[in-house]
Design an enzyme around this catalytic site. Sequence first.
Site, PDB file in Angstrom:
ATOM      1  N   ASP A 239       0.847  -1.189   0.000  1.00  0.00           N
ATOM      2  CA  ASP A 239       0.000   0.000   0.000  1.00  0.00           C
ATOM      3  C   ASP A 239       0.883   1.239   0.000  1.00  0.00           C
ATOM      4  OD1 ASP A 239      -2.231   1.588   0.039  1.00  0.00           O
ATOM      5  OD2 ASP A 239      -2.475   1.508   2.219  1.00  0.00           O
ATOM      6  N   GLU A 282      -5.130   2.088  -3.858  1.00  0.00           N
ATOM      7  CA  GLU A 282      -3.676   2.235  -3.954  1.00  0.00           C
ATOM      8  C   GLU A 282      -2.973   0.983  -3.444  1.00  0.00           C
ATOM      9  OE1 GLU A 282      -5.367   4.868  -1.841  1.00  0.00           O
ATOM     10  OE2 GLU A 282      -6.083   5.343  -3.855  1.00  0.00           O
TER      11      GLU A 282
END
Length: 365
Positions: A239, A282
């Site tokens: 992430d 993301e």
Amino acid sequence: MSWQALLKKGWWIINHPFERQDPRYWRIRLMQSLLLILQLYSGIFVILNLTLFGYYTVAAANLAVFGVILGIQTDLRRNLNLERSANWLTGTIIVFMVIYVALTQGRNYAFIWLSMVPTIAFFLLGIRRGLQVTVPFLLLTIGYIVWSANAWPSYAINLPAFFNISCALFAVLTIARHYEKSRAEAYAFLEERNGELQRIAITDGLTQLHNRSHLDAVLDSEVQRAQRHNTELSVLILDTDHFKVLNDSYGHLVGDQVLIELSELLREKIRATDILGRWGGEEFMIIAPNTDAEGAVELAEKIRTATAKHRFTDEHLHLTISVGVAELNEQDTLISIVRRADEGLYQAKHDGRDCTRLGKTYTKV
């Protein structure tokens, strides 16, 4: 100018707006070729019947066919009315064949040209209407030949007869070959389009990586395979750190470009056997077959370090990632190994980001 260029600029070319995926594209290509073939054949037979064979009545019929075919081609080029042109073309050929057989009285085996009618009718009108036209035509012409044959003189295989048989069979072969070529091209296009649709179905639109649904399917398969063969398997969830700040500061377009560049960086750093995809937002996932926790952490650190050193977009932005890692245990399922990798990611965030953490060992509840 080459002959290929001349072919592309000939009078028989019918300009149209149809794309290859449109069935009308293939139909108009077939009609374009049929019109050219029939013009050439009728024109050649006008000359041969006038100069070589001396069949002036047949030559007049050939000339009439040439004119009608030219008119159909002109109308099709102007209006692109495929149904009307197909009907006119099929009707013209049938009428001419009937007149031709009647005029020649079977001379030189002229009835061999009747074999063109079913071929053209099916190609232009389709199966159902082709049958509706072809069956009555064949029944009537066969009945006429049987009824009239006794009155016809017998003919040997001479030059005109050989020419008739050869040309008729060659015409059928040419039309069938073109139809098969068009069918093969259409099939190849559909195969290509189907492959493209399958690729789109498993691909993330922005990053061009595997999407979440495909990752789920692959991970489920890899978990079952690893447990069945008692091999190692690890999962990494990555992430980006503070990505919302980047989006707020530079805008979503820059944020999207960062994700695209990060995807390329991940592709370069993973191994050939690893499976990479966008897990969501993301977050990215790497499925690492035949890899234990130590190897997965080593891979994660290589990626994390490379990301921290990279400068993204024209803004030369700095970005870090946090990584959670989990190795498959005997009692793991798809859900539990993902949960443990996610717990490792959460721990990495808690420990200050820009680091790699192992998820907790699976404990059966």
